[in-house]
Write a protein that holds these residues in place. Structure first.
Motif, short mmCIF file in Angstrom:
data_model
loop_
_atom_site.label_atom_id
_atom_site.label_comp_id
_atom_site.label_asym_id
_atom_site.label_seq_id
_atom_site.Cartn_x
_atom_site.Cartn_y
_atom_site.Cartn_z
N THR A 185 37.68 41.65 93.60
CA THR A 185 36.43 42.16 94.17
C THR A 185 35.27 42.21 93.17
N ILE A 186 35.26 41.31 92.20
CA ILE A 186 34.20 41.34 91.19
C ILE A 186 32.92 40.72 91.75
N ASP A 187 31.84 41.50 91.72
CA ASP A 187 30.53 41.01 92.12
C ASP A 187 29.76 40.47 90.92
N THR A 188 29.83 41.23 89.81
CA THR A 188 29.05 40.90 88.62
C THR A 188 29.94 40.95 87.38
N LEU B 153 37.35 34.21 89.23
CA LEU B 153 37.04 35.49 89.86
C LEU B 153 35.99 35.35 90.97
N ALA B 154 35.26 34.24 90.94
CA ALA B 154 34.21 33.95 91.91
C ALA B 154 33.20 35.10 92.06
N PRO B 155 32.63 35.55 90.94
CA PRO B 155 31.62 36.61 91.05
C PRO B 155 30.34 36.04 91.64
N ARG B 156 29.49 36.93 92.13
CA ARG B 156 28.17 36.51 92.62
C ARG B 156 27.28 36.09 91.45
N ARG B 157 27.42 36.85 90.32
CA ARG B 157 26.56 36.55 89.17
C ARG B 157 27.25 36.91 87.86
N VAL B 158 26.73 36.29 86.80
CA VAL B 158 27.15 36.60 85.43
C VAL B 158 25.89 36.95 84.66
N ILE C 149 27.72 29.97 91.07
CA ILE C 149 27.68 31.34 90.56
C ILE C 149 26.35 31.51 89.83
N GLU C 150 25.60 32.54 90.21
CA GLU C 150 24.32 32.81 89.55
C GLU C 150 24.54 33.25 88.11
#
Length: 120
Positions: A56-59, A79-84, A104-105
């Protein structure tokens, strides 16, 4: 469930910015996971040494220099985060390109400043 932030390069040392970021994220009611060189706990957040398969990693907020980041490229992408977020001193254009290729942003910013200015 709230968005989860992974602090990568987390430190038990209170003077380190990764440590301060964990505390500030918690103070702003964010859910935090952490990975660092040493296991321990910061404000109730367990620092893992292993690459945990969080779902559940977003960032991901980075506190590793570009050379140290290389071993985490595939892990972070998995992990397919929304952003790094690339905090000061972690800027890595090679990795940013890989992230973009994987939709990934990436953002060159300071997590502490983003939190302080309500831009997180």
């Amino acid at each position: 469930m709230k968005n989860v932030t992974l602090v990568l390069g987390a430190s038990l040392k209170t003077e380190r910015y990764s440590n301060k970021a964990i505390k500030k994220l918690i103070a702003h009611n964010h859910v935090v996971e952490a990975i660092g060189l040493r296991e321990g706990e910061v404000n109730g957040v367990h620092i893992n040494k292993e690459k945990i398969e969080f779902s559940t990693i977003d960032t991901v907020t980075l506190y590793l220099n570009p050379t140290r980041q290389e071993e985490y490229y595939n892990y972070i992408i998995s992990l397919a985060p929304r952003r790094v977020i690339f905090n000061p001193g972690t800027e890595n254009f090679e990795f940013m390109k890989l992230l973009k290729e994987n939709k990934i942003e990436s953002e060159v910013a300071c997590t502490l400043v983003l939190l302080a200015t309500n831009q997180y």
